[in-house]
Design a protein around this motif. Structure first.
Motif, PDB file in Angstrom:
ATOM      1  N   MET A   1      11.487  -2.196   2.451  1.00  0.00           N
ATOM      2  CA  MET A   1       9.726  -2.399   2.740  1.00  0.00           C
ATOM      3  C   MET A   1       9.282  -2.343   1.267  1.00  0.00           C
ATOM      4  O   MET A   1       7.958  -2.587   1.296  1.00  0.00           O
ATOM      5  N   CYS A   2       9.931  -1.823   0.301  1.00  0.00           N
ATOM      6  CA  CYS A   2       9.457  -1.620  -0.908  1.00  0.00           C
ATOM      7  C   CYS A   2       9.826  -2.201  -2.285  1.00  0.00           C
ATOM      8  O   CYS A   2      10.986  -1.652  -2.525  1.00  0.00           O
ATOM      9  N   ASP A   3       9.274  -3.157  -2.771  1.00  0.00           N
ATOM     10  CA  ASP A   3       9.761  -3.919  -4.090  1.00  0.00           C
ATOM     11  C   ASP A   3      10.085  -2.725  -5.281  1.00  0.00           C
ATOM     12  O   ASP A   3      10.856  -2.963  -5.902  1.00  0.00           O
ATOM     13  N   ASP A   4       8.984  -1.873  -5.372  1.00  0.00           N
ATOM     14  CA  ASP A   4       9.060  -0.826  -6.550  1.00  0.00           C
ATOM     15  C   ASP A   4      10.354  -0.361  -6.336  1.00  0.00           C
ATOM     16  O   ASP A   4      11.136  -0.067  -7.448  1.00  0.00           O
ATOM     17  N   CYS A   5      10.692   0.205  -5.193  1.00  0.00           N
ATOM     18  CA  CYS A   5      11.823   1.022  -5.161  1.00  0.00           C
ATOM     19  C   CYS A   5      13.363   0.015  -5.269  1.00  0.00           C
ATOM     20  O   CYS A   5      14.281   0.419  -5.695  1.00  0.00           O
ATOM     21  N   ARG A   6      13.188  -1.007  -4.719  1.00  0.00           N
ATOM     22  CA  ARG A   6      13.949  -2.023  -5.047  1.00  0.00           C
ATOM     23  C   ARG A   6      14.400  -2.336  -6.542  1.00  0.00           C
ATOM     24  O   ARG A   6      15.540  -2.187  -6.924  1.00  0.00           O
TER      25      ARG A   6
ATOM     26  N   THR B   1      16.077   1.390   4.538  1.00  0.00           N
ATOM     27  CA  THR B   1      14.877   1.075   5.293  1.00  0.00           C
ATOM     28  C   THR B   1      13.841   1.139   4.344  1.00  0.00           C
ATOM     29  O   THR B   1      12.821   0.184   4.179  1.00  0.00           O
ATOM     30  N   HIS B   2      13.482   2.077   3.489  1.00  0.00           N
ATOM     31  CA  HIS B   2      12.469   2.045   2.565  1.00  0.00           C
ATOM     32  C   HIS B   2      12.429   0.953   1.500  1.00  0.00           C
ATOM     33  O   HIS B   2      11.504   0.336   1.359  1.00  0.00           O
ATOM     34  N   VAL B   3      13.409   0.761   0.891  1.00  0.00           N
ATOM     35  CA  VAL B   3      13.762  -0.253  -0.093  1.00  0.00           C
ATOM     36  C   VAL B   3      13.501  -1.754   0.670  1.00  0.00           C
ATOM     37  O   VAL B   3      13.077  -2.598  -0.047  1.00  0.00           O
TER      38      VAL B   3
ATOM     39  N   ASN C   1       0.718  -1.433  -0.037  1.00  0.00           N
ATOM     40  CA  ASN C   1       0.076  -0.075   0.254  1.00  0.00           C
ATOM     41  C   ASN C   1       0.817   1.448   0.129  1.00  0.00           C
ATOM     42  O   ASN C   1       0.277   2.366   0.394  1.00  0.00           O
ATOM     43  N   ILE C   2       2.137   0.929  -0.428  1.00  0.00           N
ATOM     44  CA  ILE C   2       3.054   2.379  -0.209  1.00  0.00           C
ATOM     45  C   ILE C   2       2.601   3.203  -1.505  1.00  0.00           C
ATOM     46  O   ILE C   2       2.551   2.891  -2.561  1.00  0.00           O
ATOM     47  N   LYS C   3       2.290   4.455  -1.112  1.00  0.00           N
ATOM     48  CA  LYS C   3       2.174   5.483  -2.105  1.00  0.00           C
ATOM     49  C   LYS C   3       3.118   6.612  -2.297  1.00  0.00           C
ATOM     50  O   LYS C   3       3.032   7.145  -3.473  1.00  0.00           O
ATOM     51  N   HIS C   4       4.197   6.809  -1.343  1.00  0.00           N
ATOM     52  CA  HIS C   4       4.896   7.844  -1.497  1.00  0.00           C
ATOM     53  C   HIS C   4       6.294   7.047  -1.435  1.00  0.00           C
ATOM     54  O   HIS C   4       6.824   6.552  -0.746  1.00  0.00           O
ATOM     55  N   HIS C   5       7.182   7.266  -2.751  1.00  0.00           N
ATOM     56  CA  HIS C   5       8.408   6.652  -2.908  1.00  0.00           C
ATOM     57  C   HIS C   5       9.531   7.517  -2.672  1.00  0.00           C
ATOM     58  O   HIS C   5       9.432   8.806  -2.850  1.00  0.00           O
ATOM     59  N   LEU C   6      10.589   6.735  -2.815  1.00  0.00           N
ATOM     60  CA  LEU C   6      12.009   7.503  -2.878  1.00  0.00           C
ATOM     61  C   LEU C   6      11.943   8.207  -4.458  1.00  0.00           C
ATOM     62  O   LEU C   6      11.318   7.576  -5.375  1.00  0.00           O
ATOM     63  N   ASN C   7      12.340   9.441  -4.666  1.00  0.00           N
ATOM     64  CA  ASN C   7      12.622   9.881  -6.063  1.00  0.00           C
ATOM     65  C   ASN C   7      13.772   9.448  -6.762  1.00  0.00           C
ATOM     66  O   ASN C   7      14.794   8.819  -6.062  1.00  0.00           O
TER      67      ASN C   7
HETATM   68 ZN    ZN Z   1       9.289   2.765  -2.715  1.00  0.00          ZN
END
Ligand code: ZN
Ligand code: ZN
Lengths: 218, 181
Positions: A35-40, A31-33, A3-9
């Motif tokens: 939790m977040c496969d999109d940013c990975r 830490t964000h990566v 459900n993450i909507k706001h990501h790293l730029n």
């Molecule tokens: Zn992300």
């Protein structure tokens, strides 16, 4: 987490991929990566660009003149042929492993200090070019109204907060810069735990807070 | 293409080191990458003797960590780049590098040959696409990676051609998440 909507730029991911981000920001990115496969995916793509840059440097004279001692390297390998370090285990808990390494444990190991109005913080040890802290904001409470002198990254680990512009839940990252002034308020329900990094002191608007600022190290 | 053959050969070399401690394969890998790593370190501010020490260390790490290389998720040059980058943070900037939680193959699972080929070909195409970017943009990207362009100096819209490599990485990650369950 889905459900993450706001990501790293891109700029933050490229700097992290290139190894040029201050350690404090690097901790928020890692830490964000976690939790977040999109940013990975995006991070690995930017690392691939780094690899492509390295691979594409064949023609230039600077590279062809470089010599590195092969025999010395083989001697290094002979001394110590296998990587004996145990593979990094993913530690269970609210915090991803990178964050647990800085805290010395999970949420229950954090050494909180009060910063007023019910808000607590714990500054984590990093290099001095930026700072990073955990913030504990009781449900329904506000973080003082402030502007920023540099860049501020705020990653939600538990609970949620809202400011004038948006809502941020677990895994969401807010990126605030010089132009932004906001008053984050923790949502009712569960207390909000955030990881926040900044490369300059925040500027608070109230006079009392401005006097207190050096003591709080915000 | 010749570049594609070269990139695939580099993968082969890493696997030869992993499975047979093959010194000839290592020498081949070394001739290709050691000068590039040293040049990278010098471009990003290291003096020659530290760059030499650091480059030797990076190349030795390739040998020691050959069992950790995953050719469905990275080209050898990407893998070398990340090792060199970490060493640079360590030795030159004297900082810790916080790493995301690792997602790795179990030691017993051997990656699928077709996937390896597709991923490696895509990586070669990325090198090609980057070399075709307008000069101005390429210089900026080079600065972002090898220089010390800060994150606030990097434009958010980079326009990097990352479409298909991203979908390859996504596929590999989804498989990984699946096998870990
Ligand atoms: Zn992300
Ligand atoms: Zn703020």
């Amino acid at each position: 987490m889905t459900n993450i909507k706001h990501h790293l730029n891109d700029a933050l991911l490229i700097s992290y991929a290139a190894g040029n981000l201050p350690e404090a920001f690097g901790l928020v990115v890692a830490t964000h990566v976690s939790m977040c496969d999109d940013c990975r995916v995006r991070l690995e793509a930017f690392e691939a660009v780094g690899g492509a840059m390295l691979s594409g440097t064949s023609g230039d004279s600077a590279t062809s003149e470089m010599e590195v001692d092969l025999d010395a390297t083989l001697a290094l390998i002979a001394q110590d042929p296998v990587d004996r370090k145990a593979p990094i285990r993913i530690k269970p808990g609210l915090f991803p492993t990178a964050l647990q390494d800085y805290v010395g444990g999970d949420l229950d190991a954090v050494k909180w200090r009060p910063v007023g109005m019910g808000v607590r913080q714990a500054i984590l040890p990093t290099s001095k070019d930026a700072s990073v802290r955990l913030l504990h904001i009781p449900a329904g409470c506000a973080v003082p109204d402030h502007g920023h002198r540099g860049t501020e990254l705020t990653l939600v680990l538990q609970g949620a907060f809202r400011d004038e512009f948006d809502r941020f839940g677990p895994g969401d990252l807010e990126i605030a810069t010089e132009e932004d002034e906001h008053t984050p308020v923790a949502e009712a329900g569960v207390d909000c735990i955030c990881l926040a990094a900044t490369d300059a002191p925040l500027k608070f608007r109230g006079i009392i807070q401005r006097i207190a600022q050096p003591f709080l190290r915000i | 293409s010749a570049k594609e053959q070269e990139d695939l050969r580099m993968v082969e070399c890493v696997l030869l080191i992993r499975d047979a401690q093959d010194k000839a394969a290592f020498a081949e890998l070394f001739r290709h990458f050691a000068p590039r790593v040293k040049a990278f370190l010098i471009k990003s501010g290291s003096d020659a003797s530290l760059a030499e020490e650091c480059a030797q260390d990076v190349m030795a790490t390739l040998w020691r960590k050959s069992h950790l290389f995953d050719p469905t998720r990275a080209s050898v040059s990407t893998w070398v780049f990340t090792i060199a980058r970490n060493r640079r943070i360590d030795m030159l900037r004297k900082q810790r590098r916080p790493e995301p939680d690792e997602l790795t193959w179990g030691p017993e699972s051997e990656p699928d040959a077709a996937e390896v080929l597709e991923f490696q070909q895509e990586s070669t195409r990325l090198v090609q696409a980057l070399s075709e970017l307008p000069e101005k943009q390429r210089v900026l990207i080079q600065k972002a990676y090898f220089g010390d362009l800060s994150h606030s100096e990097i434009a958010d819209q980079t326009g990097l051609p990352l479409g298909t490599i991203k979908s390859r990485i996504r596929l590999a990650l989804e498989k990984l998440r699946h096998t870990m369950k």
